[in-house]
Design a protein around this motif. Structure first.
Motif, PDB file in Angstrom:
ATOM      1  N   THR A  52      45.348 -91.106 -50.707  1.00 47.64           N
ATOM      2  CA  THR A  52      44.064 -91.419 -50.350  1.00 47.64           C
ATOM      3  C   THR A  52      43.477 -90.338 -49.806  1.00 47.64           C
ATOM      4  OG1 THR A  52      44.595 -93.782 -50.135  1.00 47.64           O
ATOM      5  CG2 THR A  52      42.552 -93.094 -48.814  1.00 47.64           C
ATOM      6  N   ARG A  53      43.970 -89.755 -48.692  1.00 51.72           N
ATOM      7  CA  ARG A  53      43.517 -88.334 -48.291  1.00 51.72           C
ATOM      8  C   ARG A  53      43.153 -87.514 -49.032  1.00 51.72           C
ATOM      9  NH1 ARG A  53      43.444 -88.873 -42.329  1.00 51.72           N
ATOM     10  NH2 ARG A  53      45.380 -89.860 -41.617  1.00 51.72           N
ATOM     11  N   ASN A  54      44.253 -87.143 -50.136  1.00 51.17           N
ATOM     12  CA  ASN A  54      44.087 -86.032 -51.011  1.00 51.17           C
ATOM     13  C   ASN A  54      42.822 -86.538 -52.095  1.00 51.17           C
ATOM     14  OD1 ASN A  54      46.275 -84.613 -50.157  1.00 51.17           O
ATOM     15  ND2 ASN A  54      47.610 -85.516 -51.568  1.00 51.17           N
ATOM     16  N   TYR A  55      42.775 -87.794 -52.410  1.00 53.06           N
ATOM     17  CA  TYR A  55      41.737 -88.334 -53.279  1.00 53.06           C
ATOM     18  C   TYR A  55      40.346 -88.093 -52.907  1.00 53.06           C
ATOM     19  CZ  TYR A  55      39.003 -90.811 -56.639  1.00 53.06           C
ATOM     20  OH  TYR A  55      38.292 -91.224 -57.793  1.00 53.06           O
ATOM     21  N   GLY A  56      40.160 -88.137 -51.427  1.00 51.02           N
ATOM     22  CA  GLY A  56      39.032 -88.131 -50.732  1.00 51.02           C
ATOM     23  C   GLY A  56      38.775 -86.810 -50.395  1.00 51.02           C
ATOM     24  N   VAL A  57      39.426 -85.721 -50.375  1.00 47.48           N
ATOM     25  CA  VAL A  57      39.167 -84.518 -50.386  1.00 47.48           C
ATOM     26  C   VAL A  57      38.523 -83.916 -51.966  1.00 47.48           C
ATOM     27  CG1 VAL A  57      40.342 -82.185 -50.420  1.00 47.48           C
ATOM     28  CG2 VAL A  57      40.842 -83.640 -48.573  1.00 47.48           C
ATOM     29  N   ILE A  65      36.206 -80.345 -44.043  1.00 44.06           N
ATOM     30  CA  ILE A  65      36.766 -81.649 -44.012  1.00 44.06           C
ATOM     31  C   ILE A  65      37.174 -82.062 -42.845  1.00 44.06           C
ATOM     32  CG2 ILE A  65      38.507 -83.391 -45.247  1.00 44.06           C
ATOM     33  CD1 ILE A  65      36.759 -82.341 -47.159  1.00 44.06           C
ATOM     34  N   VAL A  66      37.035 -83.109 -42.265  1.00 37.67           N
ATOM     35  CA  VAL A  66      37.523 -83.830 -41.164  1.00 37.67           C
ATOM     36  C   VAL A  66      38.151 -84.914 -41.343  1.00 37.67           C
ATOM     37  CG1 VAL A  66      36.815 -84.666 -38.634  1.00 37.67           C
ATOM     38  CG2 VAL A  66      35.939 -82.574 -39.540  1.00 37.67           C
ATOM     39  N   GLY A 146      41.399 -84.570 -35.833  1.00 30.15           N
ATOM     40  CA  GLY A 146      40.843 -83.877 -34.678  1.00 30.15           C
ATOM     41  C   GLY A 146      40.756 -82.272 -35.184  1.00 30.15           C
ATOM     42  N   LYS A 147      40.841 -81.928 -36.417  1.00 34.85           N
ATOM     43  CA  LYS A 147      40.405 -80.801 -36.970  1.00 34.85           C
ATOM     44  C   LYS A 147      39.392 -80.668 -38.003  1.00 34.85           C
ATOM     45  CE  LYS A 147      45.636 -79.906 -36.872  1.00 34.85           C
ATOM     46  NZ  LYS A 147      45.689 -80.866 -35.829  1.00 34.85           N
ATOM     47  N   LEU A 148      38.792 -79.532 -37.910  1.00 38.09           N
ATOM     48  CA  LEU A 148      37.702 -79.169 -39.204  1.00 38.09           C
ATOM     49  C   LEU A 148      38.385 -78.109 -40.111  1.00 38.09           C
ATOM     50  CD1 LEU A 148      34.805 -79.457 -40.445  1.00 38.09           C
ATOM     51  CD2 LEU A 148      34.262 -77.577 -38.693  1.00 38.09           C
ATOM     52  N   ILE A 149      38.668 -78.312 -41.146  1.00 36.38           N
ATOM     53  CA  ILE A 149      39.363 -77.695 -42.143  1.00 36.38           C
ATOM     54  C   ILE A 149      38.683 -77.198 -43.522  1.00 36.38           C
ATOM     55  CG2 ILE A 149      41.604 -77.527 -43.430  1.00 36.38           C
ATOM     56  CD1 ILE A 149      42.472 -80.139 -41.508  1.00 36.38           C
TER      57      ILE A 149
END
Length: 190
Positions: A52-57, A65-66, A146-149
């Motif tokens: 789900t996270r990968n798809y969101g990216v 991305i946060v 907690g990160k901006l990537i």
């Protein structure tokens, strides 16, 4: 979601992914999208957290991305500080301190003065952080939130699908790839 929408930095896209929820989460997500144009909703059958996270990216429009977990709250200045930090230090990752407790501290929403530091993410520092031998927040090393990537890092090292503690395996690669990170000393993730 409310804590994200109340950020002092407001130029962002919020992607809510309903990963096969069986409760009213789907309707709640749609309600947010109707009320705020920054919110996009994706409905899918359950694929798990990493997928789900990968798809969101892959669906995100921005270059930064946060991740915010569904049971967490972020400080109103978090996005502003993290973005200022990557720009100031010319890094691909910035992060902040986090607080994990049963109740939200009364001081959590106090306003902070911006302050950030630059750290090298070489092997020596990564080992020190892993062992807890530095004053860096213990959550820095282990979690995606907690990160901006920068999205290029996430695309180079996606989360491994089907793995337990998939963030533990990926964050090391992200930090090492970034070579340097900006660290905001304020506690902005709960």
């Amino acid at each position: 979601v409310n804590s994200i929408l109340k950020q002092t930095f407001s130029d962002f896209e919020l992607i809510l992914i309903d990963d096969g929820s069986r409760d009213k989460s789907s309707e709640i997500c749609d309600d947010y999208a109707e009320k705020d144009g920054r919110v996009r909703v994706i409905h899918q059958s359950n694929r798990g957290q990493a997928a789900t996270r990968n798809y969101g990216v892959s669906r995100a429009k921005g270059e930064w991305i946060v991740f915010v977990d569904s049971d967490d709250i972020i400080h109103p200045q978090m996005l502003e500080f993290l973005y200022c930090a990557v720009k100031e230090h010319k890094t691909k990752i910035s992060c902040c301190r986090a607080c994990e407790d049963k109740t939200l501290p009364l001081t959590f929403f106090r306003y902070y003065k911006y302050e950030s530091f630059l750290y090298k993410t070489d092997e020596k520092n990564l080992v020190k952080w892993y062992l807890g031998e530095d004053n860096v927040d213990r959550f820095l090393y282990w979690v995606v939130w907690g990160k901006l990537i920068h999205r290029s890092i996430l695309e180079s090292f996606p989360l491994e699908e089907g793995r337990i503690y998939e963030d533990n395996a990926a964050v090391f690669h992200w930090l090492y790839e970034a070579k340097r990170i900006a660290f905001c000393n304020s506690t902005m993730y709960f």
